[in-house]
Scaffold this motif. Structure first.
Motif, PDB file in Angstrom:
ATOM      1  N   ASN A 247      14.898  -0.560 -11.488  1.00 32.48           N
ATOM      2  CA  ASN A 247      13.472  -0.316 -11.730  1.00 32.48           C
ATOM      3  C   ASN A 247      13.083  -0.440 -13.195  1.00 32.48           C
ATOM      4  O   ASN A 247      12.059  -1.039 -13.533  1.00 32.48           O
ATOM      5  CB  ASN A 247      13.076   1.064 -11.196  1.00 32.48           C
ATOM      6  CG  ASN A 247      12.816   1.062  -9.695  1.00 32.48           C
ATOM      7  OD1 ASN A 247      13.361   0.244  -8.972  1.00 32.48           O
ATOM      8  ND2 ASN A 247      11.985   1.965  -9.229  1.00 32.48           N
ATOM      9  N   VAL A 248      13.905   0.130 -14.069  1.00 33.21           N
ATOM     10  CA  VAL A 248      13.600   0.075 -15.499  1.00 33.21           C
ATOM     11  C   VAL A 248      13.671  -1.368 -16.005  1.00 33.21           C
ATOM     12  O   VAL A 248      12.811  -1.817 -16.771  1.00 33.21           O
ATOM     13  CB  VAL A 248      14.569   0.973 -16.306  1.00 33.21           C
ATOM     14  CG1 VAL A 248      14.331   0.809 -17.797  1.00 33.21           C
ATOM     15  CG2 VAL A 248      14.376   2.430 -15.925  1.00 33.21           C
ATOM     16  N   ALA A 249      14.677  -2.103 -15.546  1.00 36.24           N
ATOM     17  CA  ALA A 249      14.836  -3.499 -15.978  1.00 36.24           C
ATOM     18  C   ALA A 249      13.673  -4.366 -15.491  1.00 36.24           C
ATOM     19  O   ALA A 249      13.222  -5.262 -16.216  1.00 36.24           O
ATOM     20  CB  ALA A 249      16.162  -4.057 -15.465  1.00 36.24           C
ATOM     21  N   ILE A 250      13.163  -4.095 -14.283  1.00 40.30           N
ATOM     22  CA  ILE A 250      12.028  -4.859 -13.755  1.00 40.30           C
ATOM     23  C   ILE A 250      10.786  -4.636 -14.605  1.00 40.30           C
ATOM     24  O   ILE A 250      10.072  -5.581 -14.966  1.00 40.30           O
ATOM     25  CB  ILE A 250      11.746  -4.486 -12.281  1.00 40.30           C
ATOM     26  CG1 ILE A 250      12.863  -5.016 -11.373  1.00 40.30           C
ATOM     27  CG2 ILE A 250      10.401  -5.068 -11.818  1.00 40.30           C
ATOM     28  CD1 ILE A 250      12.817  -4.462  -9.962  1.00 40.30           C
ATOM     29  N   VAL A 251      10.505  -3.368 -14.937  1.00 36.75           N
ATOM     30  CA  VAL A 251       9.342  -3.049 -15.784  1.00 36.75           C
ATOM     31  C   VAL A 251       9.483  -3.714 -17.152  1.00 36.75           C
ATOM     32  O   VAL A 251       8.542  -4.317 -17.674  1.00 36.75           O
ATOM     33  CB  VAL A 251       9.171  -1.518 -15.941  1.00 36.75           C
ATOM     34  CG1 VAL A 251       8.088  -1.198 -16.955  1.00 36.75           C
ATOM     35  CG2 VAL A 251       8.815  -0.880 -14.606  1.00 36.75           C
ATOM     36  N   MET A 252      10.686  -3.622 -17.716  1.00 37.93           N
ATOM     37  CA  MET A 252      10.934  -4.199 -19.033  1.00 37.93           C
ATOM     38  C   MET A 252      10.793  -5.728 -18.992  1.00 37.93           C
ATOM     39  O   MET A 252      10.111  -6.322 -19.842  1.00 37.93           O
ATOM     40  CB  MET A 252      12.343  -3.817 -19.502  1.00 37.93           C
ATOM     41  CG  MET A 252      12.709  -4.329 -20.895  1.00 37.93           C
ATOM     42  SD  MET A 252      14.355  -3.770 -21.403  1.00 37.93           S
ATOM     43  CE  MET A 252      15.391  -4.650 -20.242  1.00 37.93           C
ATOM     44  N   ALA A 253      11.404  -6.360 -17.999  1.00 35.99           N
ATOM     45  CA  ALA A 253      11.344  -7.820 -17.883  1.00 35.99           C
ATOM     46  C   ALA A 253       9.919  -8.296 -17.611  1.00 35.99           C
ATOM     47  O   ALA A 253       9.467  -9.290 -18.179  1.00 35.99           O
ATOM     48  CB  ALA A 253      12.273  -8.290 -16.760  1.00 35.99           C
ATOM     49  N   SER A 254       9.183  -7.578 -16.754  1.00 36.30           N
ATOM     50  CA  SER A 254       7.800  -7.950 -16.435  1.00 36.30           C
ATOM     51  C   SER A 254       6.909  -7.880 -17.661  1.00 36.30           C
ATOM     52  O   SER A 254       6.039  -8.729 -17.861  1.00 36.30           O
ATOM     53  CB  SER A 254       7.248  -7.033 -15.335  1.00 36.30           C
ATOM     54  OG  SER A 254       7.989  -7.156 -14.150  1.00 36.30           O
ATOM     55  N   THR A 255       7.138  -6.857 -18.478  1.00 31.17           N
ATOM     56  CA  THR A 255       6.358  -6.708 -19.705  1.00 31.17           C
ATOM     57  C   THR A 255       6.621  -7.864 -20.664  1.00 31.17           C
ATOM     58  O   THR A 255       5.700  -8.422 -21.262  1.00 31.17           O
ATOM     59  CB  THR A 255       6.695  -5.368 -20.398  1.00 31.17           C
ATOM     60  OG1 THR A 255       6.413  -4.301 -19.494  1.00 31.17           O
ATOM     61  CG2 THR A 255       5.862  -5.171 -21.659  1.00 31.17           C
ATOM     62  N   LEU A 256       7.886  -8.240 -20.811  1.00 29.49           N
ATOM     63  CA  LEU A 256       8.246  -9.346 -21.698  1.00 29.49           C
ATOM     64  C   LEU A 256       7.719 -10.689 -21.177  1.00 29.49           C
ATOM     65  O   LEU A 256       7.283 -11.535 -21.954  1.00 29.49           O
ATOM     66  CB  LEU A 256       9.767  -9.410 -21.868  1.00 29.49           C
ATOM     67  CG  LEU A 256      10.399  -8.235 -22.641  1.00 29.49           C
ATOM     68  CD1 LEU A 256      11.919  -8.321 -22.611  1.00 29.49           C
ATOM     69  CD2 LEU A 256       9.893  -8.201 -24.084  1.00 29.49           C
ATOM     70  N   VAL A 257       7.730 -10.853 -19.842  1.00 32.06           N
ATOM     71  CA  VAL A 257       7.161 -12.066 -19.242  1.00 32.06           C
ATOM     72  C   VAL A 257       5.664 -12.130 -19.519  1.00 32.06           C
ATOM     73  O   VAL A 257       5.117 -13.190 -19.854  1.00 32.06           O
ATOM     74  CB  VAL A 257       7.421 -12.100 -17.713  1.00 32.06           C
ATOM     75  CG1 VAL A 257       6.552 -13.161 -17.039  1.00 32.06           C
ATOM     76  CG2 VAL A 257       8.886 -12.390 -17.432  1.00 32.06           C
ATOM     77  N   GLY A 258       5.009 -10.973 -19.388  1.00 33.68           N
ATOM     78  CA  GLY A 258       3.578 -10.908 -19.692  1.00 33.68           C
ATOM     79  C   GLY A 258       3.282 -11.291 -21.132  1.00 33.68           C
ATOM     80  O   GLY A 258       2.282 -11.967 -21.414  1.00 33.68           O
ATOM     81  N   LEU A 259       4.181 -10.897 -22.030  1.00 32.45           N
ATOM     82  CA  LEU A 259       4.009 -11.208 -23.454  1.00 32.45           C
ATOM     83  C   LEU A 259       4.189 -12.699 -23.722  1.00 32.45           C
ATOM     84  O   LEU A 259       3.335 -13.337 -24.337  1.00 32.45           O
ATOM     85  CB  LEU A 259       5.014 -10.395 -24.280  1.00 32.45           C
ATOM     86  CG  LEU A 259       5.140 -10.764 -25.769  1.00 32.45           C
ATOM     87  CD1 LEU A 259       3.837 -10.459 -26.502  1.00 32.45           C
ATOM     88  CD2 LEU A 259       6.292 -10.011 -26.415  1.00 32.45           C
ATOM     89  N   PHE A 260       5.288 -13.275 -23.261  1.00 34.39           N
ATOM     90  CA  PHE A 260       5.634 -14.648 -23.630  1.00 34.39           C
ATOM     91  C   PHE A 260       4.999 -15.713 -22.723  1.00 34.39           C
ATOM     92  O   PHE A 260       4.691 -16.806 -23.185  1.00 34.39           O
ATOM     93  CB  PHE A 260       7.156 -14.821 -23.627  1.00 34.39           C
ATOM     94  CG  PHE A 260       7.858 -14.012 -24.686  1.00 34.39           C
ATOM     95  CD1 PHE A 260       7.697 -14.331 -26.033  1.00 34.39           C
ATOM     96  CD2 PHE A 260       8.659 -12.934 -24.351  1.00 34.39           C
ATOM     97  CE1 PHE A 260       8.338 -13.584 -27.018  1.00 34.39           C
ATOM     98  CE2 PHE A 260       9.308 -12.181 -25.337  1.00 34.39           C
ATOM     99  CZ  PHE A 260       9.132 -12.505 -26.669  1.00 34.39           C
TER     100      PHE A 260
END
Length: 287
Positions: A247-260
């Motif tokens: 769950n934590v990795a999904i939130v973190m990865a989704s946020t970074l995808v949103g950024l880049f």
């Protein structure tokens, strides 16, 4: 561990698809129904043995799969409703902080380890999810509109805990495809019944882009569940650890995808959340 990584990547891809749905004005509910039909077909195709309907109906996991199908489509739509009424940040926090439910379930039911390092890591993970999901111009008012986020929190947590219980107790190692197909099939039937009712009321309009978008989402959604189930079968990783990291990795990865990828703004709180997420993953995994 490779299946856990693949599950995280597939779940993050779902986030990307939903962002594209918004961009191309694809009807969310219609595509969700098409998604479950496609996911069910993927499961049936992936099943290596012959498909025997009576055997499926008599399986010990069948009733659980039916209930999960109902939960899947309900929580998916509840997530969309919460995002619309309470904001995307609230929906994200409510759904991902629900990791506490399967974690407690794993510790209580399966007597999984619980030391200071793991407790600290889980608490840090919850803080990381909140800080990563919250946007710079949004605020979460816990006094207003608490009902939908709370139900979303409970629903998401129950799904994860139920998947773990059914996979561990009833589903054979080679039965993951048909088990997944049954869940998705039940969700699809419920969705089709709703669309049929809308068609009778003349509020349903078929658009090919909704079907195509849903089919694409269905393939990703199917493998996100299959990879999660296969990760749960790995004996070297406790479910409380797996769900926290997932769950934590999904939130973190989704946020970074949103950024880049989507050029979304990332606040200082988000960066702190991402940093804490990495630390919490290390703490819980190494515990």
């Amino acid at each position: 561990m490779i299946y856990l990584l693949l599950s995280i990547l597939a779940s993050t891809a779902i986030f990307i698809v939903f962002k594209l749905f918004s961009r191309y004005k694809i009807n969310t509910f219609h595509s969700i129904v098409a998604n479950y039909i496609t996911a069910c077909i993927c499961g049936l195709i992936s099943y290596e043995s012959s498909i025997n309907p009576s055997e499926i109906f008599n399986s010990r996991w069948f009733i659980g799969a039916v209930l999960l199908g109902f939960l899947f489509i309900s929580v998916f739509n509840l997530m969309a409703l919460t995002a619309q009424r309470n904001g995307l940040s609230v929906a994200s926090v409510a759904s991902k902080m629900s990791v506490v439910i399967p974690v407690i379930f794993g510790i209580y039911v399966y007597n999984e380890s619980l030391g200071f390092q793991k407790i600290f890591g889980i608490i840090l993970a919850l803080i990381a999810v909140y800080l990563t999901a919250i946007k710079a111009k949004s605020s979460i008012n816990i006094r207003q509109g608490l009902f939908l986020p709370f139900i979303l929190f409970i629903g998401s947590g129950v799904i994860d805990a139920s998947i773990k219980y059914l996979e561990t107790t009833y589903v054979p190692k080679n039965g993951i495809p048909i088990f997944s197909a049954t869940i998705f099939g039940c969700a699809a039937i419920i969705g089709l019944l709703i669309l049929t009712y809308k068609a009778i009321k003349q509020t349903f309009k078929f658009e090919i882009k909704n079907a195509i978008g849903g089919a694409f989402l269905g393939v990703i959604n199917y493998y996100s569940i299959v990879f999660l189930l296969k990760a749960l079968q790995f004996k070297g990783l406790e479910s409380s650890t797996l769900f926290t990291v997932n769950n934590v990795a999904i939130v973190m990865a989704s946020t970074l995808v949103g950024l880049f990828l989507f050029k979304e703004s990332i606040s200082k709180k988000n960066w702190i959340g991402i940093s804490l997420a990495i630390i919490s993953i290390l703490l819980v995994t190494l515990a």
